[in-house]
Every structure is written in structure tokens, then in C-alpha cells.
Scaffold this motif. Structure first.
Motif, PDB file in Angstrom:
ATOM      1  N   LEU B   8       0.851  -1.340   0.044  1.00 20.78           N
ATOM      2  CA  LEU B   8       0.059  -0.066  -0.057  1.00 20.78           C
ATOM      3  C   LEU B   8       0.866   1.319  -0.007  1.00 20.78           C
ATOM      4  O   LEU B   8       0.373   2.253  -0.771  1.00 20.78           O
ATOM      5  CB  LEU B   8      -0.916  -0.110   1.167  1.00 20.78           C
ATOM      6  CG  LEU B   8      -2.104   0.934   1.222  1.00 20.78           C
ATOM      7  CD1 LEU B   8      -3.316   0.388   2.088  1.00 20.78           C
ATOM      8  CD2 LEU B   8      -1.552   2.256   1.837  1.00 20.78           C
ATOM      9  N   GLN B   9       1.946   1.232   0.930  1.00 21.99           N
ATOM     10  CA  GLN B   9       2.887   2.278   0.876  1.00 21.99           C
ATOM     11  C   GLN B   9       3.518   2.458  -0.604  1.00 21.99           C
ATOM     12  O   GLN B   9       3.697   3.725  -1.014  1.00 21.99           O
ATOM     13  CB  GLN B   9       4.064   2.166   2.018  1.00 21.99           C
ATOM     14  CG  GLN B   9       4.966   3.256   2.213  1.00 21.99           C
ATOM     15  CD  GLN B   9       6.036   2.996   2.856  1.00 21.99           C
ATOM     16  OE1 GLN B   9       6.239   3.581   3.937  1.00 21.99           O
ATOM     17  NE2 GLN B   9       7.007   1.936   2.546  1.00 21.99           N
ATOM     18  N   LEU B  16       4.718   1.002  -7.350  1.00 19.57           N
ATOM     19  CA  LEU B  16       4.312  -0.345  -7.407  1.00 19.57           C
ATOM     20  C   LEU B  16       4.025  -0.605  -8.994  1.00 19.57           C
ATOM     21  O   LEU B  16       3.329   0.217  -9.548  1.00 19.57           O
ATOM     22  CB  LEU B  16       3.088  -0.670  -6.668  1.00 19.57           C
ATOM     23  CG  LEU B  16       2.547  -1.854  -6.148  1.00 19.57           C
ATOM     24  CD1 LEU B  16       3.535  -2.563  -5.211  1.00 19.57           C
ATOM     25  CD2 LEU B  16       1.145  -1.817  -5.291  1.00 19.57           C
ATOM     26  N   PRO B  17       4.351  -1.752  -9.516  1.00 15.19           N
ATOM     27  CA  PRO B  17       3.822  -2.097 -10.855  1.00 15.19           C
ATOM     28  C   PRO B  17       2.117  -2.373 -10.811  1.00 15.19           C
ATOM     29  O   PRO B  17       1.655  -2.557  -9.788  1.00 15.19           O
ATOM     30  CB  PRO B  17       4.519  -3.544 -10.959  1.00 15.19           C
ATOM     31  CG  PRO B  17       5.398  -3.860  -9.902  1.00 15.19           C
ATOM     32  CD  PRO B  17       5.189  -3.074  -8.872  1.00 15.19           C
ATOM     33  N   GLU B  18       1.800  -2.142 -12.093  1.00 13.61           N
ATOM     34  CA  GLU B  18       0.424  -1.969 -12.217  1.00 13.61           C
ATOM     35  C   GLU B  18      -0.603  -3.167 -11.881  1.00 13.61           C
ATOM     36  O   GLU B  18      -1.425  -2.971 -11.151  1.00 13.61           O
ATOM     37  CB  GLU B  18       0.113  -1.758 -13.600  1.00 13.61           C
ATOM     38  CG  GLU B  18      -1.293  -1.130 -14.276  1.00 13.61           C
ATOM     39  CD  GLU B  18      -1.141  -0.718 -15.510  1.00 13.61           C
ATOM     40  OE1 GLU B  18      -0.301  -0.210 -16.107  1.00 13.61           O
ATOM     41  OE2 GLU B  18      -2.306  -0.971 -16.345  1.00 13.61           O
ATOM     42  N   ALA B  19      -0.119  -4.321 -11.953  1.00 10.56           N
ATOM     43  CA  ALA B  19      -0.784  -5.448 -11.546  1.00 10.56           C
ATOM     44  C   ALA B  19      -1.010  -5.499  -9.982  1.00 10.56           C
ATOM     45  O   ALA B  19      -2.050  -5.864  -9.656  1.00 10.56           O
ATOM     46  CB  ALA B  19      -0.065  -6.703 -11.898  1.00 10.56           C
ATOM     47  N   GLU B  20       0.024  -5.213  -9.052  1.00  9.58           N
ATOM     48  CA  GLU B  20       0.071  -5.108  -7.933  1.00  9.58           C
ATOM     49  C   GLU B  20      -0.758  -3.953  -7.322  1.00  9.58           C
ATOM     50  O   GLU B  20      -1.371  -4.054  -6.349  1.00  9.58           O
ATOM     51  CB  GLU B  20       1.509  -5.187  -7.409  1.00  9.58           C
ATOM     52  CG  GLU B  20       2.160  -6.351  -7.354  1.00  9.58           C
ATOM     53  CD  GLU B  20       3.594  -6.619  -6.906  1.00  9.58           C
ATOM     54  OE1 GLU B  20       4.299  -6.223  -7.530  1.00  9.58           O
ATOM     55  OE2 GLU B  20       3.707  -6.800  -5.514  1.00  9.58           O
ATOM     56  N   GLN B  23      -4.263  -4.920  -7.211  1.00 16.11           N
ATOM     57  CA  GLN B  23      -4.585  -5.500  -6.026  1.00 16.11           C
ATOM     58  C   GLN B  23      -4.742  -4.842  -4.949  1.00 16.11           C
ATOM     59  O   GLN B  23      -5.826  -4.786  -3.645  1.00 16.11           O
ATOM     60  CB  GLN B  23      -3.426  -6.560  -5.630  1.00 16.11           C
ATOM     61  CG  GLN B  23      -3.458  -7.742  -6.413  1.00 16.11           C
ATOM     62  CD  GLN B  23      -2.100  -8.576  -6.229  1.00 16.11           C
ATOM     63  OE1 GLN B  23      -1.443  -8.110  -5.389  1.00 16.11           O
ATOM     64  NE2 GLN B  23      -1.872  -9.528  -7.116  1.00 16.11           N
ATOM     65  N   VAL B  24      -3.757  -3.807  -4.662  1.00 15.65           N
ATOM     66  CA  VAL B  24      -4.067  -2.594  -3.495  1.00 15.65           C
ATOM     67  C   VAL B  24      -5.276  -1.852  -3.683  1.00 15.65           C
ATOM     68  O   VAL B  24      -6.051  -1.549  -2.695  1.00 15.65           O
ATOM     69  CB  VAL B  24      -2.808  -1.587  -3.560  1.00 15.65           C
ATOM     70  CG1 VAL B  24      -3.073  -0.665  -2.570  1.00 15.65           C
ATOM     71  CG2 VAL B  24      -1.675  -2.358  -3.410  1.00 15.65           C
ATOM     72  N   MET B  25      -5.684  -1.325  -4.909  1.00 11.88           N
ATOM     73  CA  MET B  25      -7.101  -1.049  -5.154  1.00 11.88           C
ATOM     74  C   MET B  25      -8.106  -1.682  -4.541  1.00 11.88           C
ATOM     75  O   MET B  25      -9.167  -0.986  -4.054  1.00 11.88           O
ATOM     76  CB  MET B  25      -7.155  -0.317  -6.547  1.00 11.88           C
ATOM     77  CG  MET B  25      -6.172   0.684  -6.934  1.00 11.88           C
ATOM     78  SD  MET B  25      -6.157   2.264  -6.326  1.00 11.88           S
ATOM     79  CE  MET B  25      -7.640   2.918  -6.744  1.00 11.88           C
ATOM     80  N   ALA B  29     -11.121  -0.830  -1.200  1.00  6.85           N
ATOM     81  CA  ALA B  29     -12.396  -0.685  -1.769  1.00  6.85           C
ATOM     82  C   ALA B  29     -13.016  -1.535  -0.462  1.00  6.85           C
ATOM     83  O   ALA B  29     -14.285  -1.363  -0.618  1.00  6.85           O
ATOM     84  CB  ALA B  29     -12.704  -1.398  -3.186  1.00  6.85           C
ATOM     85  N   ARG B  30     -12.276  -2.564  -0.123  1.00  7.75           N
ATOM     86  CA  ARG B  30     -13.053  -3.327   1.114  1.00  7.75           C
ATOM     87  C   ARG B  30     -12.512  -3.286   2.533  1.00  7.75           C
ATOM     88  O   ARG B  30     -13.124  -3.835   3.562  1.00  7.75           O
ATOM     89  CB  ARG B  30     -13.233  -4.777   0.523  1.00  7.75           C
ATOM     90  CG  ARG B  30     -11.806  -5.309   0.271  1.00  7.75           C
ATOM     91  CD  ARG B  30     -11.754  -6.745  -0.266  1.00  7.75           C
ATOM     92  NE  ARG B  30     -11.015  -7.220  -1.471  1.00  7.75           N
ATOM     93  CZ  ARG B  30      -9.444  -7.410  -0.533  1.00  7.75           C
ATOM     94  NH1 ARG B  30      -9.299  -7.406   0.802  1.00  7.75           N
ATOM     95  NH2 ARG B  30      -8.517  -7.617  -1.296  1.00  7.75           N
TER      96      ARG B  30
END
Lengths: 197, 166
Positions: B8-9, B16-20, B23-25, B29-30
Motif C-alpha cells: 500500500l505504501q 508499485l507495478p500496475e498488476a499489484e 490488488q491494492v485498489m 475498496a473493502r
């Protein structure tokens, strides 16, 4: 050459004149950017005298290396890199293993995490700017050299993780964990203000 | 701290690479704790952004500059002392380098001239350095040796005398 001419000249012109040996032009550059260079040294060292000495040393080195300045970055950015490197050298000399190893254990074991719950409210809202700076100054002073360095290099010098890792001779993972720890500790220290108020 | 918080940081720092990052986004969201952590990172950055702007050098312009100027003068004086030492070393080195290069050239020339080549033909040239008036040519293929002796003009003709030995 009158004083008025230097004070109205752009940095690029002053640098060109300085590169030709014009010390008065260089003095004008020092006058313009001395606070920024000193502030960077102070953020790193948290000591006024050291920051003055290191910033002045940076200016002397800047004069000696003027021929190497190509204009890829601004003159101020170039000078901040010089002072950062001097501060890093100084920190390495001063490294206190005993104290830092305790902090590192605390960081790895998540000691700070246990003491510092995640919170949403903004603890800094409503603080006067001068008061805020004073409190940040105190909070930065409570970080170890290692944590403060990574925070300054990232937040003030805007260096990427890999650049910081190279400068501090550590892994990117170590940079990330130190940065995280430093940020959370700062937030925790600053959150203490709100509670006191 | 855990790996998810560090991601997240890194996402917050644009590292952070786009794929990861996706996952953070998805986590944001939850997970309200993740949202709170992100807010903490933003607030800390915002607070720090104002810190250095208020810091001033605690010395007058003249005094601060006077120490820098002195530092520059000392550095330049020190450089001026070192420069003549460097130059005399280079000068001494050059004095040795020229004769050394001459010897090396002579050795290389000798090696080239005595090598077997030209379809097995071996030729040797020799000058007697002590007596620069003698010159010897040997052709091993034909078994010929030519010695050229240069006599003073008043004794023989000035072209010298040569003879072949088979």
C-alpha cells in the motif's frame, strides 16, 4: 560589475559567470539558495552547527565542481544532492550501533505497530504553521539517523526507493520498511499533539 | 508491518507495478484499515511538505558567505600546491618514457625483420652500431651475405665497397 546586476540575473546566467571564475556571481547563488541547502542539511542532521558546517562545505564543493554542472537539473537540486551526500558521509561516521540496533529490533518486531493503532482523523488540522513546524522538528529529532535519513531522502529529496537503497547501501526492502516505520512513528508522535490539546 | 501494508505504501509512492497496484485498489475498496493507513500516509506527507520552508540559516548573509569564501580560498591554495608536484612527476615520467619507447621500437623492428615469412624466405639486416660504416645483408634462402663497408671518400670512391659471399 554592480551588485544590482547580479541580483536581477537568472540562475543560469549566474552559474555561467561562476563557471568562468566570477566569485561575486557565486555569492549571489549562495544568497539565493542558502536557506534551502541549510534546511536540507538540518533535516538530515537535526543539529544547527552541523547543518551550518555541512551546508558551507557543500557550497565550497559546489564551487570546485561547477564545471561538472551540465544543467540537467536545476542548480538548487544539484546543490541539494551535494549536501545530502556530505550528510550521509557524516552520518556514517557518527553511526551509533548500539542505539540503532535496538530501534531496528523494535521495527522488525512491529513494536511501533502494537503501540500505534491506525486512525483516520487528521491530527494536524487546526495547528498553526509555525507550531506544526516546531512539532515536526521535535518528532524528527526522535527518529534514529537511519529512519530520519530515509524519510528526508524520500519526502524532501524525492528520491526513489532504489536511489535511496544505493545511497544508504541497503536493500530496497529495508528502505521500504524503514520508511514505513518512520512515517508511522511521525504520525504517532504528531497524533500525541492532538491528544494533549 | 506486513507485506500488504508495504505494498500500500509503495502504491502511495508510485513505486508499485500496475498488476499489484490493482490488488491494492481492490483492498482499499473493502478494508477500512487500509483506507485509514492511506490517510495517515497522506497526512504525514502533507505535514512534512511545509517543514523545510520555514527553516532559515541562523547567520547573516555576510558572515555565512565569509566562511564559504575562506573555504574556497583554502581549497584553491591547496590545489595550487599539489599541481606543481603532479607536473614534475609527469615530466620525470616522460623523460623515462621516450628512451623506453625507443628501445621498444628497436626490439619490435628486430623481431619483425627476423621473422620467417614471404613463403619461407628469411632475411636479416644488421648494422654494427659501434661502427656505423658497416652494413650486413643476409638472405638465407639463397645463401647470400652482403657486407657493405663505407670507406672515407679520400681512400676509395664515396659509394663504398660491397661484396657478396655465397
Amino acid at each position: 560589475m554592480t551588485e544590482k546586476r547580479y541580483s536581477s540575473a537568472e540562475d543560469e546566467a549566474l552559474v555561467r559567470w561562476s563557471q568562468k571564475g566570477d566569485l561575486e556571481a557565486f555569492e549571489e547563488l549562495v544568497a539565493r539558495h542558502r536557506d534551502k541547502i541549510y534546511a536540507r542539511a538540518y533535516s538530515m542532521m537535526k543539529n544547527e552547527e552541523e547543518a551550518i558546517d555541512l551546508s558551507q562545505e557543500a557550497w565550497v564543493k559546489g564551487w570546485q565542481r561547477l564545471a561538472q554542472f551540465q544543467g540537467d537539473a536545476s542548480f538548487a537540486t544539484w546543490m541539494t544532492r551535494i549536501v545530502i551526500n556530505l550528510c550521509l558521509d557524516q552520518i556514517r561516521k557518527q553511526k551509533r550501533q548500539q542505539t540503532e540496533s535496538i530501534e531496528e529490533l523494535d521495527e522488525e518486531s512491529g513494536g511501533v505497530e502494537r503501540q500505534m493503532p491506525i486512525f483516520a482523523p487528521d491530527p494536524l488540522a487546526g495547528l498553526e504553521r509555525a507550531e506544526l513546524r516546531k512539532e515536526i522538528d521535535k518528532a524528527l529529532g526522535q527518529l534514529t539517523h537511519e529512519h530520519r535519513t530515509v524519510l528526508v531522502l524520500h519526502e524532501f529529496q524525492e528520491m526513489e526507493y532504489k536511489e535511496i537503497a544505493k545511497a544508504m547501501d541497503c536493500s530496497i526492502g529495508t528502505v521500504m520498511s524503514r520508511l514505513f516505520y518512520a512515517r508511522r512513528k511521525m504520525a504517532s508522535l504528531l497524533a500525541g499533539l492532538k491528544k494533549r490539546d | 508491518m506486513n507485506e500488504q501494508d508495504l505494498k500500500l505504501q509503495a502504491h502511495f509512492d508510485g513505486e508499485l507495478p500496475e498488476a499489484e497496484a490493482r490488488q491494492v485498489m481492490s483492498r482499499l475498496a473493502r478494508d477500512s484499515d487500509a483506507v485509514a493507513l492511506l490517510h495517515t500516509l497522506k497526512s504525514t506527507r502533507q505535514a512534512l511538505s511545509t517543514f523545510e520552508a520555514g527553516i532559515k540559516v541562523p547567520e547573516t548573509r555576510e558572515f555565512y558567505w565569509s566562511k564559504i569564501r575562506r573555504g574556497i580560498e583554502v581549497a584553491e591554495a591547496s590545489e595550487a600546491r599539489v599541481q606543481p608536484v603532479r607536473e614534475s612527476f609527469l615530466f620525470r615520467f616522460r623523460r623515462l618514457l621516450v628512451p623506453a619507447a625507443g628501445v621498444a621500437l628497436i626490439v619490435i623492428a628486430g623481431m619483425v625483420l627476423t621473422r620467417d615469412d614471404w613463403a619461407g624466405r628469411r632475411v636479416e639486416l644488421e648494422t654494427a652500431l659501434a661502427d656505423s660504416k658497416a652494413f650486413t645483408y643476409r638472405d638465407y634462402a639463397s645463401g647470400t651475405t652482403l657486407v657493405w663497408l663505407s670507406y672515407p671518400a679520400e681512400q676509395e670512391n664515396s659509394a663504398g665497397v660491397g661484396g657478396t659471399i655465397d
